[in-house]
Design an enzyme around this catalytic site. Structure first.
Site, mmCIF file in Angstrom:
data_model
loop_
_atom_site.group_PDB
_atom_site.id
_atom_site.type_symbol
_atom_site.label_atom_id
_atom_site.label_comp_id
_atom_site.label_asym_id
_atom_site.label_seq_id
_atom_site.Cartn_x
_atom_site.Cartn_y
_atom_site.Cartn_z
ATOM 1 N N ALA A 89 0.839 -1.211 0.000
ATOM 2 C CA ALA A 89 0.000 0.000 0.000
ATOM 3 C C ALA A 89 0.867 1.251 0.000
ATOM 4 C CB ALA A 89 -0.898 0.004 1.240
ATOM 5 N N GLY A 90 0.502 2.194 -0.839
ATOM 6 C CA GLY A 90 1.285 3.438 -0.879
ATOM 7 C C GLY A 90 0.512 4.547 -1.551
ATOM 8 N N THR A 92 0.957 8.864 -3.100
ATOM 9 C CA THR A 92 1.847 9.995 -3.412
ATOM 10 C C THR A 92 1.120 11.297 -3.077
ATOM 11 O OG1 THR A 92 1.008 9.999 -5.679
ATOM 12 C CG2 THR A 92 3.134 8.935 -5.326
ATOM 13 N N GLN A 150 9.304 14.801 -4.681
ATOM 14 C CA GLN A 150 8.888 13.658 -3.859
ATOM 15 C C GLN A 150 9.752 13.511 -2.600
ATOM 16 O OE1 GLN A 150 8.709 10.135 -6.537
ATOM 17 N NE2 GLN A 150 6.524 10.239 -6.125
ATOM 18 N N TYR A 153 7.823 11.036 -0.366
ATOM 19 C CA TYR A 153 7.761 9.676 -0.926
ATOM 20 C C TYR A 153 9.160 9.037 -0.953
ATOM 21 C CZ TYR A 153 6.183 6.141 -4.393
ATOM 22 O OH TYR A 153 5.872 4.981 -5.069
ATOM 23 N N PRO A 183 10.213 -1.048 -7.697
ATOM 24 C CA PRO A 183 9.770 -0.834 -9.078
ATOM 25 C C PRO A 183 10.219 0.516 -9.602
ATOM 26 C CG PRO A 183 7.916 -1.413 -7.631
ATOM 27 C CD PRO A 183 9.090 -1.084 -6.755
ATOM 28 N N THR A 186 5.787 2.443 -13.421
ATOM 29 C CA THR A 186 4.986 1.289 -13.834
ATOM 30 C C THR A 186 3.633 1.779 -14.346
ATOM 31 O OG1 THR A 186 6.115 0.053 -12.083
ATOM 32 C CG2 THR A 186 4.116 -0.955 -12.979
ATOM 33 N N ARG A 195 1.209 14.630 -14.784
ATOM 34 C CA ARG A 195 1.000 15.492 -15.963
ATOM 35 C C ARG A 195 1.652 14.823 -17.174
ATOM 36 N NH1 ARG A 195 2.882 20.296 -13.212
ATOM 37 N NH2 ARG A 195 4.417 20.531 -14.868
HETATM 38 N N1 CAA Z 1 14.884 18.283 -11.975
HETATM 39 C C1 CAA Z 1 15.161 19.578 -11.920
HETATM 40 N N2 CAA Z 1 14.248 20.565 -12.099
HETATM 41 C C2 CAA Z 1 12.985 20.175 -12.369
HETATM 42 C C3 CAA Z 1 12.619 18.805 -12.432
HETATM 43 C C4 CAA Z 1 13.634 17.857 -12.247
HETATM 44 N N3 CAA Z 1 13.384 16.528 -12.302
HETATM 45 N N4 CAA Z 1 11.297 18.735 -12.699
HETATM 46 C C5 CAA Z 1 10.856 20.014 -12.788
HETATM 47 N N5 CAA Z 1 11.883 20.882 -12.599
HETATM 48 C C6 CAA Z 1 11.840 22.341 -12.649
HETATM 49 C C7 CAA Z 1 10.893 22.787 -13.765
HETATM 50 O O1 CAA Z 1 11.616 22.876 -14.978
HETATM 51 C C8 CAA Z 1 10.419 24.128 -13.276
HETATM 52 O O2 CAA Z 1 11.426 25.093 -13.519
HETATM 53 P P1 CAA Z 1 11.025 26.576 -13.952
HETATM 54 O O3 CAA Z 1 10.251 27.140 -12.771
HETATM 55 O O4 CAA Z 1 12.354 27.244 -14.158
HETATM 56 O O5 CAA Z 1 10.203 26.437 -15.194
HETATM 57 C C9 CAA Z 1 10.343 23.950 -11.752
HETATM 58 O O6 CAA Z 1 11.219 22.849 -11.447
HETATM 59 C C10 CAA Z 1 8.950 23.625 -11.277
HETATM 60 O O7 CAA Z 1 8.514 22.405 -11.943
HETATM 61 P P2 CAA Z 1 6.984 22.138 -12.264
HETATM 62 O O8 CAA Z 1 6.485 23.166 -13.263
HETATM 63 O O9 CAA Z 1 6.821 20.726 -12.681
HETATM 64 O O10 CAA Z 1 6.335 22.447 -10.840
HETATM 65 P P3 CAA Z 1 4.880 22.118 -10.361
HETATM 66 O O11 CAA Z 1 4.758 22.747 -9.023
HETATM 67 O O12 CAA Z 1 3.879 22.452 -11.418
HETATM 68 O O13 CAA Z 1 4.874 20.518 -10.234
HETATM 69 C C11 CAA Z 1 5.520 18.387 -9.425
HETATM 70 C C12 CAA Z 1 5.701 19.888 -9.293
HETATM 71 C C13 CAA Z 1 4.052 17.983 -9.155
HETATM 72 C C14 CAA Z 1 6.399 17.736 -8.377
HETATM 73 C C15 CAA Z 1 5.916 17.941 -10.856
HETATM 74 O O14 CAA Z 1 7.198 18.436 -11.155
HETATM 75 C C16 CAA Z 1 5.941 16.433 -11.011
HETATM 76 O O15 CAA Z 1 4.911 15.790 -11.151
HETATM 77 N N6 CAA Z 1 7.159 15.838 -10.984
HETATM 78 C C17 CAA Z 1 7.352 14.387 -11.103
HETATM 79 C C18 CAA Z 1 7.184 13.718 -9.770
HETATM 80 C C19 CAA Z 1 7.260 12.226 -9.931
HETATM 81 O O16 CAA Z 1 8.120 11.685 -10.616
HETATM 82 N N7 CAA Z 1 6.343 11.493 -9.297
HETATM 83 C C20 CAA Z 1 6.277 10.089 -9.431
HETATM 84 C C21 CAA Z 1 4.855 9.638 -9.255
HETATM 85 S S1 CAA Z 1 4.646 7.899 -9.598
HETATM 86 C C22 CAA Z 1 5.417 7.148 -8.322
HETATM 87 O O17 CAA Z 1 5.810 7.728 -7.352
HETATM 88 C C23 CAA Z 1 5.587 5.652 -8.438
HETATM 89 C C24 CAA Z 1 6.974 5.270 -8.314
HETATM 90 O O18 CAA Z 1 7.357 4.722 -7.293
HETATM 91 C C25 CAA Z 1 7.927 5.513 -9.440
#
Ligand code: CAA
Length: 246
Positions: A89-90, A92, A150, A153, A183, A186, A195
């Site tokens: 269970a998990g 985000t 994260q 997380y 993982p 996935t 997004r």
């Molecule tokens: N490294 C460095 N900078 C980054 C980055 C990264 N990986 N991702 C985004 N940025 C930068 C962006 O370019 C942006 O810069 P500017 O302001 O200069 O344009 C700034 O950081 C803000 O980014 P966002 O526009 O994306 O910010 P937001 O507030 O709209 O969204 C967020 C933030 C919701 C965390 C979004 O970035 C996101 O969804 N990130 C991915 C998170 C992710 O990987 N989640 C995994 C979910 S699935 C899971 O967790 C299962 C598993 O185990 C794998």
């Protein structure tokens, strides 16, 4: 007697695949689902064509230690020892750390990390007494490498690995193994809820250029709970398409 497995988050993307896999291998599965989701759990049970002999739905809030102690204690009385526990269970609550609320932090730590105490503690002594039991904790590539957005997380998923190594040391003399499956991204609702442009960017970074299937994660769990894996403990098995090699 069929072996008994308890899987938390059982009707989620990965949990459902693990449940199906273990049922197909002849386990009886206690399929734990989050409190209040009974209708949804029953719908899933019917869609999967499970029988009552194969799967028993079990309501459990993994973030509630008192409820877990009470309900899992009663389950042990009723069913006997659990042979296999999969802490899957998990949730985000992704956001950049500067914007993160205490609630977003605690939701993730409670459900993803404190749940390991809440669910494993009531069951572990009986597993050691029986011997040759298995615990598998579902962590994440993001617990190994840290992921932008994260902090909550990644902290919880990294914590799961430390917990598993420590518990592996305690279970070893009883032949109770404790391992982690980590993982990568996935194809589940949790990941596809991101997004589209963010998901596309991440998929582009994966050497295999695709998401994992839930079945690929379930296959790793199935191996770690098998007799063939009896001598593997305290390990983390990554299934991430080469996204992070540690
Ligand atoms: N490294 C460095 N900078 C980054 C980055 C990264 N990986 N991702 C985004 N940025 C930068 C962006 O370019 C942006 O810069 P500017 O302001 O200069 O344009 C700034 O950081 C803000 O980014 P966002 O526009 O994306 O910010 P937001 O507030 O709209 O969204 C967020 C933030 C919701 C965390 C979004 O970035 C996101 O969804 N990130 C991915 C998170 C992710 O990987 N989640 C995994 C979910 S699935 C899971 O967790 C299962 C598993 O185990 C794998």
């Amino acid at each position: 007697m069929k072996k008994l497995a308890l899987i938390t988050g059982s009707k989620g993307g990965i949990g459902s695949a693990i449940t199906c896999k273990l049922v197909s291998e002849g386990y009886r599965v206690i399929a734990a689902y989050y409190t209040g989701n009974r209708d949804c759990a029953e719908k899933w049970f019917k869609e999967q064509n499970f029988t009552d002999e194969q799967v028993k739905l079990f309501e459990l809030d993994v973030s509630d230690s008192a409820q877990c102690a009470e309900r899992l204690g009663a389950l042990l009385q009723e069913e006997g020892t659990i042979d296999v526990l999969v802490n899957n269970a998990g949730v985000t609550r992704d956001t950049v750390f500067k914007k993160m609320t205490a609630e977003q932090w605690h939701d993730v730590i409670n459900t993803n990390l404190n749940s390991l105490f809440n669910v494993t503690h009531p069951l572990f002594a009986a597993m050691c007494e029986k011997g040759n039991c298995r615990v598998v904790n579902i962590s994440s590539v993001n617990g190994l490498r840290g992921q932008f957005g994260q902090t909550n997380y990644s902290a919880a998923k990294a914590g799961m690995i430390g917990f598993s190594k420590a518990l592996a040391a305690e279970g070893a003399r009883s032949g109770v193994t404790v391992n982690v499956v980590a993982p990568g991204y996935t194809g589940t609702p949790m990941v596809t809820a991101m997004r589209p442009e963010v998901l596309e960017k991440i998929t582009g970074e994966i050497p295999m250029k695709r998401l994992a299937t839930p079945e690929e994660i379930a296959a790793a769990v199935s191996y770690l709970v098998s007799d063939a894996a009896a001598y593997i403990t305290g390990e983390t098995l990554s299934v991430n398409g080469g996204l992070y090699m540690h």
